[in-house]
Scaffold this active site. Structure first.
Site, PDB file in Angstrom:
ATOM      1  N   GLU A 181       0.833  -1.206   0.000  1.00 59.84           N
ATOM      2  CA  GLU A 181       0.000   0.000   0.000  1.00 59.84           C
ATOM      3  C   GLU A 181       0.867   1.255   0.000  1.00 59.84           C
ATOM      4  O   GLU A 181       0.579   2.226  -0.702  1.00 59.84           O
ATOM      5  CB  GLU A 181      -0.919  -0.007   1.225  1.00 59.84           C
ATOM      6  CG  GLU A 181      -2.010  -1.059   1.151  1.00 59.84           C
ATOM      7  CD  GLU A 181      -2.787  -1.193   2.444  1.00 59.84           C
ATOM      8  OE1 GLU A 181      -3.834  -1.857   2.427  1.00 59.84           O
ATOM      9  OE2 GLU A 181      -2.348  -0.635   3.476  1.00 59.84           O
ATOM     10  N   LYS A 199     -13.002   6.428  11.873  1.00 55.59           N
ATOM     11  CA  LYS A 199     -11.550   6.492  11.676  1.00 55.59           C
ATOM     12  C   LYS A 199     -10.991   7.901  11.886  1.00 55.59           C
ATOM     13  O   LYS A 199      -9.779   8.096  11.798  1.00 55.59           O
ATOM     14  CB  LYS A 199     -11.201   6.016  10.259  1.00 55.59           C
ATOM     15  CG  LYS A 199     -11.822   4.686   9.861  1.00 55.59           C
ATOM     16  CD  LYS A 199     -11.391   3.564  10.782  1.00 55.59           C
ATOM     17  CE  LYS A 199     -12.069   2.254  10.427  1.00 55.59           C
ATOM     18  NZ  LYS A 199     -11.703   1.749   9.099  1.00 55.59           N
TER      19      LYS A 199
END
Length: 285
Positions: A181, A199
């Protein structure tokens, strides 16, 4: 894939494990991930001070049972993920782009929307995945699959995060694949993050309690774990991955890679509980 949870290790440990270079490897070695449960602020202070890239339940009038509230909260979170993903794809995807496709549950919605736009608008889009899961999503949706060998420079990469603070510093890697990633995000001109309201944090560690993920090559798992415990009082607990198997095909000679993404994200889209989408841009310094 193998994962390790390391508790309490300051980032200064990684000073003697610099990221020097990476070498492609497609063998059957399993990757190892350490999740360092310590104050993320200490990791961040090290990342910034070292001047080194790390590439590094809405309230209701009626009382619900706990299971009902959990179910309601889950549905809200899923809708929030979808809202964020759709907004990011609509605002950042254009014709003739090479797009980095991240990993995780929120990315599923992004790929759904990307597929809709490709078909409806006849877009020419090439997709580079960050994991085996992302690769399968791309293929299942009939999108064009590529890799960094053929497309080393991406126009945009879209990925999720485990936590985002006010400065757009991310904790990623709770589900694995943080190395790939980070590589894909680092190759993109624009790195866009999508997440739900859970989040969003003022400071790292406020929402995400499992710690900062760290990936190491399999042979380094024991030495790194022992060094964490010996030098910084950390505790390493081995965890076997349940999802995203085979997500790593690159191993770093520098041994470790942290799940802190510092100064990489350009914008974050948060799907909110009320059905809106909140955006946060990287602060101008």
């Amino acid at each position: 894939m193998v994962k390790v949870f390391a508790r309490g290790a300051p980032a200064t440990f990684w000073r003697f494990c610099p990221l020097l270079e990476f070498t492609p490897h497609f063998g059957d070695l399993r990757s190892v991930v350490i999740l360092g449960v310590m104050r993320p602020r200490r990791w961040l202070e090290f990342a910034v001070s070292s001047h080194r890239s790390l590439l590094l339940s809405l309230p209701g009038k009626h009382v619900r049972s706990s299971s009902s509230r959990r179910h309601h909260g889950t549905l809200m979170a899923e809708e929030a993920k979808k809202l964020a993903a759709y907004a990011a794809v609509d605002n950042h995807i254009q014709n003739n782009q090479v797009v980095g496709v991240g990993s995780g549950s929120t990315i599923v919605y992004a790929v759904d929307r990307l597929t809709e736009r490709v078909r409806q608008e006849k877009l020419n889009i090439v997709c580079v995945p960050t994991s085996f899961q992302a690769r399968q999503l791309i293929l299942q949706h009939g999108l064009t699959l590529s890799d960094l060998d053929r497309h080393p420079e991406l126009d945009v990469a879209i990925d999720g995060a485990d936590e985002v603070d006010t400065a757009l510093t991310l904790i990623k890697g709770g589900g694995g694949c943080l190395t790939q990633e980070k590589i894909v995000a680092g190759c993109a001109k624009h790195f866009i993050v999508i997440a739900d309201y859970r989040k969003d944090s003022k400071a790292l560690g406020q929402q995400w309690k499992k710690g900062v993920p760290v990936e190491v090559i399999p042979m380094a798992y024991v030495p790194v774990s022992r060094a964490i415990a010996r030098r910084f009082g950390g505790e390493a607990v081995l965890r076997m991955a349940v999802t995203q198997m085979n997500c790593l095909s690159l191993f770093f000679k520098g041994v470790v890679e942290t799940g802190l993404f510092v100064g990489m994200a350009e914008r974050v889209y948060f799907g909110m509980e009320d059905g809106s989408v909140k955006t946060r841009d990287h602060p101008i310094i």
